[in-house]
Design a protein around this motif. Structure first.
Motif, PDB file in Angstrom:
ATOM      1  N   MET A   1       0.713  -4.580  -8.449  1.00 32.48           N
ATOM      2  CA  MET A   1       0.630  -3.172  -8.073  1.00 32.48           C
ATOM      3  C   MET A   1       1.467  -2.303  -9.009  1.00 32.48           C
ATOM      4  SD  MET A   1       2.665  -0.725  -6.398  1.00 32.48           S
ATOM      5  CE  MET A   1       3.791  -1.770  -5.477  1.00 32.48           C
TER       6      MET A   1
ATOM      7  N   ASP B   1       2.143   1.742  -3.443  1.00 32.51           N
ATOM      8  CA  ASP B   1       1.014   2.144  -4.288  1.00 32.51           C
ATOM      9  C   ASP B   1       0.769   3.646  -4.184  1.00 32.51           C
ATOM     10  OD1 ASP B   1      -1.154   1.977  -5.971  1.00 32.51           O
ATOM     11  OD2 ASP B   1      -2.507   1.122  -4.499  1.00 32.51           O
TER      12      ASP B   1
ATOM     13  N   SER C   1       1.791 -10.016  -5.860  1.00 28.43           N
ATOM     14  CA  SER C   1       0.985  -8.835  -5.514  1.00 28.43           C
ATOM     15  C   SER C   1       1.771  -7.551  -5.757  1.00 28.43           C
ATOM     16  CB  SER C   1       0.544  -8.906  -4.048  1.00 28.43           C
ATOM     17  OG  SER C   1       1.667  -8.955  -3.173  1.00 28.43           O
TER      18      SER C   1
ATOM     19  N   ASP D   1       0.825  -1.212   0.000  1.00 26.23           N
ATOM     20  CA  ASP D   1       0.000   0.000   0.000  1.00 26.23           C
ATOM     21  C   ASP D   1       0.857   1.260   0.000  1.00 26.23           C
ATOM     22  OD1 ASP D   1      -2.216  -1.615   0.033  1.00 26.23           O
ATOM     23  OD2 ASP D   1      -2.578  -1.409   2.191  1.00 26.23           O
TER      24      ASP D   1
ATOM     25  N   ARG E   1      -0.245  -1.649 -12.332  1.00 29.46           N
ATOM     26  CA  ARG E   1      -1.293  -0.618 -12.348  1.00 29.46           C
ATOM     27  C   ARG E   1      -0.716   0.758 -12.660  1.00 29.46           C
ATOM     28  NH1 ARG E   1      -3.083  -3.331  -7.680  1.00 29.46           N
ATOM     29  NH2 ARG E   1      -2.359  -1.641  -6.309  1.00 29.46           N
TER      30      ARG E   1
END
Length: 655
Positions: free
Chosen positions: A539, A485, A535, A482, A542
């Motif tokens: 990320m 991100d 994962s 996160d 994206r």
């Protein structure tokens, strides 16, 4: 009760207050210094005058404590005046990067570094020639900081880092030193003297040199060289750009594609929030443009210093350190409460604890300032990529294996989630799961230098794979994803249209165990029954971000260290490569340890251009770290030139 010198505690407190009030009185300081230069008569007259006042005012009775207090105050003011002049001179004429209220420790540390010593942030000092033992094969340090030795007409001037006077003659180039930063004395009297070197491992004359071919011939040494295995022919293979950290002019002659430069937060925004100084970097970038090279820049939001191979110290900005002294929870914290000031905790990404700004806002303001300052370099295509720092050493990970906290290879490291902000996040996650008693870190995970089988958490069948263990590790690793991100989202806004790069650490020790303990503490939830990098790759996909893998390859002299730690660097590399290529994102790579021999280069080539990949996938670029005099040795440089040609897909002819 009176103490030594005849002053009481109350008198000392009063003196400290008065000295503090007059600390910035420049006129008074100049008067005191002038008085000292006249032979101290001023102090004698002051003392005599003081005695007369006490005699007349107290009925002829001398007040020795009062007299001593006055003398002590005068001596203190005199000392501070001299200190202020020394600091001002060092900043103005010597370009030392000293904070406004630097103390004697700062001055001694800067002078020691200039003299060739290593001074860590905690004060540990040792000669720069010292290095970890050959058996100590661990996670190496980040790329060394901005370390420049350059000819007079091309000397970049970084605030607080440039050589005195800003000019270096060709004759003095060998001895040039950046204040508080190590520079590399040339191993040659010829063309290498004109070089620029930024980065490298241990840049001094004591760097262990590899014996050159000429020296072997002269000394008539007989060396049994192993027979080389047949090599793959890379002629006609895809072109993989090669960058260095930073190039010398001689490297330009072998068609290096570009350079990589750290833009240190601790240098640019050192003294006050949102006061950026890019002047030195502008001059450096102009030199790179004149050489017609591409430029990859690193937004380095971490400190340099304290890890294996580090010879310099570039801390976080001074104003951040001041905040940290009042609120140490802005830094990552281990189970024993030890703070790590390498970078800011991801727990304050959204907390307004940095003079009214969150950590995310601080990062974005810095990146936006860089984009505006160097707009012409972006428009001209000189800056081809921007790597965004996401943690310690610029890598996306927790500082779980910090040398400053006592870690030594191949220790498993420790979880770094005990600052108040991450504990709050853990408590919230546990309550949402319905198990509030899970709001704690593992209590049986050992310490920095434990081995997996020595702990109940990481051993085979341990708690890492239980209900609580899976909850905790899922929370711990997701925080990291996160964080990346959020930061990369802001980077895309700041650098729209430019290639963005994120660096992933290669934690390869204990890779052959079930738990992959060292990866777990670093934030990669990658036990043997789970893919912890998928994962992260998703990320990055994206945001259309390139993954830069800090990798290491097995070499003969490191075999023992790898075996002891059940390490598998090649296995880790292939897992990360496949995770990235499965989602079709570019992959770049950078070496961790220095390499000079053909076998090491061949392993890099095989990873850069896999032979049996059905889709012909290959690395998007490769960055060579650890420039040093060793690379410029005759045989070593020839091997490096050969390696670059093969990375470019050119045919090579071995004589």
């Amino acid at each position: 009760m009176e103490r030594l010198g005849g002053t009481s505690e109350e008198d000392d407190m009063e003196m400290d207050l008065e000295v503090k009030e007059e600390d910035d009185d420049d006129e008074r300081s100049r008067t005191l210094v002038a008085a000292e230069e006249m032979g101290g008569g001023f102090f004698e007259e002051e003392a005599a005058s003081s005695e007369q006042i006490h005699i007349h005012g107290m009925g002829g009775r001398r007040s020795r404590p009062k007299e001593e207090k006055e003398r002590t105050k005068l001596r203190e003011r005199h000392r501070r005046a001299i200190t202020a002049r020394i600091l001002a001179g060092l900043r103005r004429h010597g370009n030392y990067n000293l904070r406004v209220r630097a103390d004697i420790n700062d001055v001694i540390a800067a002078l020691a570094r200039e003299a060739g010593w290593v001074v860590l942030p905690d004060g540990t000092t040792f000669p720069s020639r010292s290095s970890p033992s050959s058996s100590q094969v661990g996670k190496p340090a980040e790329a060394s900081p901005l370390t420049v030795a350059v000819a007079a007409q091309t000397t970049p001037h970084l605030k607080g880092l440039s050589p005195a006077g800003g000019q270096i003659s060709s004759g003095d180039n060998r001895q040039c030193r950046l204040k508080g930063v190590y520079t590399l004395p040339s191993a040659y009297d010829g063309q290498y003297r004109q070089g620029v070197i930024v980065g490298g491992e241990r840049c001094n004359e004591n760097f262990p040199l590899v014996v050159s071919c000429k020296e072997i011939a002269n000394e008539k040494q007989v060396i049994d060289l192993p027979q080389r295995l047949p090599e793959r022919d890379f002629a006609g293979t895809p072109y993989v750009p090669v960058h260095v950290m930073l190039p010398v002019r001689i490297l330009k002659s072998i068609n290096i594609d570009g350079v990589t430069v750290d833009c240190w937060w601790g240098i640019v925004e050192a003294h006050a929030p949102q006061e950026y100084n890019w002047h030195g970097y502008r001059r450096l970038f102009q030199i790179i443009r004149e050489l017609k090279l591409k430029l990859q820049v690193v937004m380095s939001f971490h400190e340099c210093g304290g890890n294996i191979g580090d010879d310099v110290c570039i801390p976080l900005p001074h104003w951040v350190a001041e905040i940290g002294r009042g609120n140490p929870d802005i830094f990552f914290t281990d189970r024993e409460g030890r703070r790590n000031s390498e970078c800011l905790s991801i727990g304050i990404d959204k907390e307004r604890v940095l003079r009214g700004r969150t950590a995310l806002e601080v990062y974005f303001d810095y990146m936006r300032s860089f984009r505006v300052e160097f707009d012409e370099f972006f428009e001209d295509g000189i800056i081809s990529a921007v790597e965004v720092g996401l943690g310690p050493c610029g890598e996306l990970r927790y500082p779980s294996y910090s040398v400053k906290n006592g870690w030594r290879y191949p220790g498993i490291g420790e979880f770094q989630c005990y600052d108040q902000y991450l504990i709050k996040s853990l408590r919230k996650a546990a309550e949402a799961r319905g198990h509030s008693f899970w709001a704690r870190g593992p209590e049986n995970a050992g310490s920095y230098n434990s081995r997996p089988q020595e702990t109940a958490f990481f051993c085979d069948g341990g708690d890492y794979d239980g209900y609580y263990g899976r909850f905790f590790l899922g929370w711990y690793s997701q925080l990291l994803v996160d964080h990346a991100d959020r930061v990369l989202s802001l980077a895309k806004l700041a650098f729209e249209g430019t290639c963005i790069v994120a660096k992933i650490s290669g934690v390869y020790w204990w890779y052959k165990t079930a738990s992959h303990a060292a990866e777990l503490t670093a934030g990669f939830y990658n036990p043997c029954n789970r893919d912890g990098y998928a994962s992260i790759a998703s990320m990055l996909k994206r945001h259309f971000v390139t993954l830069n893998l800090c990798s290491e390859l097995r070499t003969s002299n490191q075999q023992a260290g790898f075996s002891e730690a059940l390490a598998d660097p090649e296995g880790l590399i292939w897992q990360v490569l496949n995770a990235a290529w499965d989602v079709s994102i570019p992959v770049a790579s950078v070496n961790s340890f220095p390499c000079y021999d053909r076998d090491s280069y061949n392993k890099i080539l095989e990873n850069a251009k896999p032979l049996d990949d059905p889709d012909g996938r290959h690395l998007s670029s490769f960055t060579y770290l650890r420039l040093s005099p060793v690379l410029m040795e005759g045989c070593n440089f020839s091997e490096f030139e050969r390696f670059v040609k093969r990375m470019h897909g050119e045919a090579v002819l071995d004589l």
